[in-house]
Design a protein around this motif. Sequence first.
Motif, mmCIF file in Angstrom:
data_model
loop_
_atom_site.group_PDB
_atom_site.id
_atom_site.type_symbol
_atom_site.label_atom_id
_atom_site.label_comp_id
_atom_site.label_asym_id
_atom_site.label_seq_id
_atom_site.Cartn_x
_atom_site.Cartn_y
_atom_site.Cartn_z
ATOM 1 N N GLY A 161 -2.566 -4.368 -0.629
ATOM 2 C CA GLY A 161 -1.755 -5.163 0.282
ATOM 3 C C GLY A 161 -1.852 -6.641 0.016
ATOM 4 O O GLY A 161 -1.008 -7.417 0.482
ATOM 5 N N THR A 217 0.821 -1.214 0.000
ATOM 6 C CA THR A 217 0.000 0.000 0.000
ATOM 7 C C THR A 217 0.854 1.262 0.000
ATOM 8 O O THR A 217 0.385 2.327 -0.425
ATOM 9 C CB THR A 217 -0.951 0.038 1.211
ATOM 10 O OG1 THR A 217 -0.191 0.027 2.419
ATOM 11 C CG2 THR A 217 -1.915 -1.140 1.192
ATOM 12 N N LYS A 218 2.111 1.157 0.454
ATOM 13 C CA LYS A 218 3.004 2.317 0.472
ATOM 14 C C LYS A 218 3.346 2.791 -0.935
ATOM 15 O O LYS A 218 3.778 3.928 -1.124
ATOM 16 C CB LYS A 218 4.295 1.973 1.212
ATOM 17 C CG LYS A 218 4.110 1.647 2.685
ATOM 18 C CD LYS A 218 3.914 2.891 3.514
ATOM 19 C CE LYS A 218 3.986 2.595 4.995
ATOM 20 N NZ LYS A 218 3.796 3.798 5.828
ATOM 21 N N THR A 277 -4.652 -7.580 8.901
ATOM 22 C CA THR A 277 -5.238 -6.331 8.418
ATOM 23 C C THR A 277 -4.311 -5.158 8.702
ATOM 24 O O THR A 277 -4.052 -4.306 7.842
ATOM 25 C CB THR A 277 -6.605 -6.094 9.082
ATOM 26 O OG1 THR A 277 -7.479 -7.180 8.749
ATOM 27 C CG2 THR A 277 -7.221 -4.780 8.608
ATOM 28 N N ARG A 278 -3.786 -5.115 9.918
ATOM 29 C CA ARG A 278 -2.877 -4.027 10.284
ATOM 30 C C ARG A 278 -1.613 -4.053 9.431
ATOM 31 O O ARG A 278 -1.190 -3.011 8.894
ATOM 32 C CB ARG A 278 -2.511 -4.150 11.771
ATOM 33 C CG ARG A 278 -1.432 -3.183 12.243
ATOM 34 C CD ARG A 278 -1.307 -3.232 13.761
ATOM 35 N NE ARG A 278 -0.980 -4.555 14.252
ATOM 36 C CZ ARG A 278 0.276 -4.978 14.482
ATOM 37 N NH1 ARG A 278 1.294 -4.163 14.241
ATOM 38 N NH2 ARG A 278 0.507 -6.180 14.953
ATOM 39 N N HIS A 295 -4.226 -8.968 13.006
ATOM 40 C CA HIS A 295 -2.836 -8.585 12.767
ATOM 41 C C HIS A 295 -2.568 -8.448 11.267
ATOM 42 O O HIS A 295 -1.858 -7.529 10.832
ATOM 43 C CB HIS A 295 -1.885 -9.622 13.368
ATOM 44 C CG HIS A 295 -1.866 -9.629 14.862
ATOM 45 N ND1 HIS A 295 -1.612 -8.504 15.614
ATOM 46 C CD2 HIS A 295 -2.052 -10.643 15.753
ATOM 47 C CE1 HIS A 295 -1.648 -8.814 16.897
ATOM 48 N NE2 HIS A 295 -1.919 -10.096 17.012
ATOM 49 N N MET A 317 -2.582 -3.395 5.588
ATOM 50 C CA MET A 317 -3.199 -2.093 5.322
ATOM 51 C C MET A 317 -2.206 -0.953 5.537
ATOM 52 O O MET A 317 -2.078 -0.057 4.695
ATOM 53 C CB MET A 317 -4.410 -1.898 6.237
ATOM 54 C CG MET A 317 -5.340 -0.776 5.796
ATOM 55 S SD MET A 317 -6.469 -1.275 4.468
ATOM 56 C CE MET A 317 -7.605 -2.326 5.360
ATOM 57 N N LEU A 318 -1.509 -0.983 6.657
ATOM 58 C CA LEU A 318 -0.627 0.132 7.005
ATOM 59 C C LEU A 318 0.770 -0.005 6.415
ATOM 60 O O LEU A 318 1.448 0.996 6.184
ATOM 61 C CB LEU A 318 -0.535 0.273 8.531
ATOM 62 C CG LEU A 318 -1.852 0.559 9.257
ATOM 63 C CD1 LEU A 318 -1.624 0.655 10.757
ATOM 64 C CD2 LEU A 318 -2.491 1.831 8.724
ATOM 65 N N GLY A 319 1.247 -1.225 6.215
ATOM 66 C CA GLY A 319 2.578 -1.416 5.646
ATOM 67 C C GLY A 319 3.715 -1.035 6.570
ATOM 68 O O GLY A 319 4.847 -0.848 6.112
ATOM 69 N N GLU A 320 3.433 -0.903 7.865
ATOM 70 C CA GLU A 320 4.480 -0.512 8.805
ATOM 71 C C GLU A 320 5.366 -1.710 9.156
ATOM 72 O O GLU A 320 4.887 -2.840 9.229
ATOM 73 C CB GLU A 320 3.860 0.066 10.082
ATOM 74 C CG GLU A 320 2.981 1.290 9.858
ATOM 75 C CD GLU A 320 3.765 2.482 9.329
ATOM 76 O OE1 GLU A 320 5.003 2.495 9.497
ATOM 77 O OE2 GLU A 320 3.155 3.396 8.740
#
Length: 275
Positions: free
Chosen positions: A155, A149-150, A174-175, A172, A178-181
């Motif tokens: 994702g 997603t970045k 999804t996080r 976990h 979705m966020l790509g962190e």
Amino acid sequence: MSPFSGSAQRTERWRHLRLSTHDGVATVTLARPEKLNALTFGAYADLRDLLAELSRERSVRALVLGGEGRGFCSGGDVDEIIGATLSMDTAQLLDFNRMTGQVVRALRECPFPVIAAVHGIAAGAGAVLALAADFRIADPSARFAFLFTKVGLSGGDMGAAYLLPRVVGLGHATRLLMLGEPVRAPEAERIGLISELTEEGQADVRSGELARHLAQGPALAYAQTKALLTSELDMPLAASVELDAATQALLMNGEDYAEFHAAFTEKRAPKWRGR
């Protein structure tokens, strides 16, 4: 994968990775350390083709996938892949994305356990390659980042949206998708993304030890266990237990099953033959 092959000969030299084999263990090293082992079109294709060859040969009983230098794999090369895909038409883009998925399928469908030895970054496609392995052995420097997603993409790339919830759970996954962190080693171990956390710099050593242990074991039993773990992810219970029953009936007619009984009776270690 089928053990039957046509006229193609075994590939003796791989341009985009290093391969060594010893006593049933194949070690595949992504060897582009100056780019943190960023993947190119050729690297994806080599991984796809190598896994198919090793699966046909049936001489490999375990495989270790690692990266040279400071990290495991930083994902797709920004210039050589992302830059190039901007000028591709839809048909070409579909071919490329199907190829990356074929690598993940090959990791899941090959008839031997795959161990990802992770140190440093495993990002984007590199994170999915590690995810597709049967075991992820990591040292404290490891960090995983599903970065799709970045860069403005879904994702759910290369089967990540299928595999990751089944490894760490939907919340976990999804996080992470979705966020790509980035997720560092301690948290990755806590949520189940890492199979084993080693001491600093020991992921390759421990992965080799596990691979040798697996290579000395009942290879056919391992292959069928892996196949069932993958096949039964989406099966109802009735179909799953029926497939288990059929598989066990076949293995009970195999040499390794009889060898266990003989070894137990004779009070010795089994001599596994993988059949």
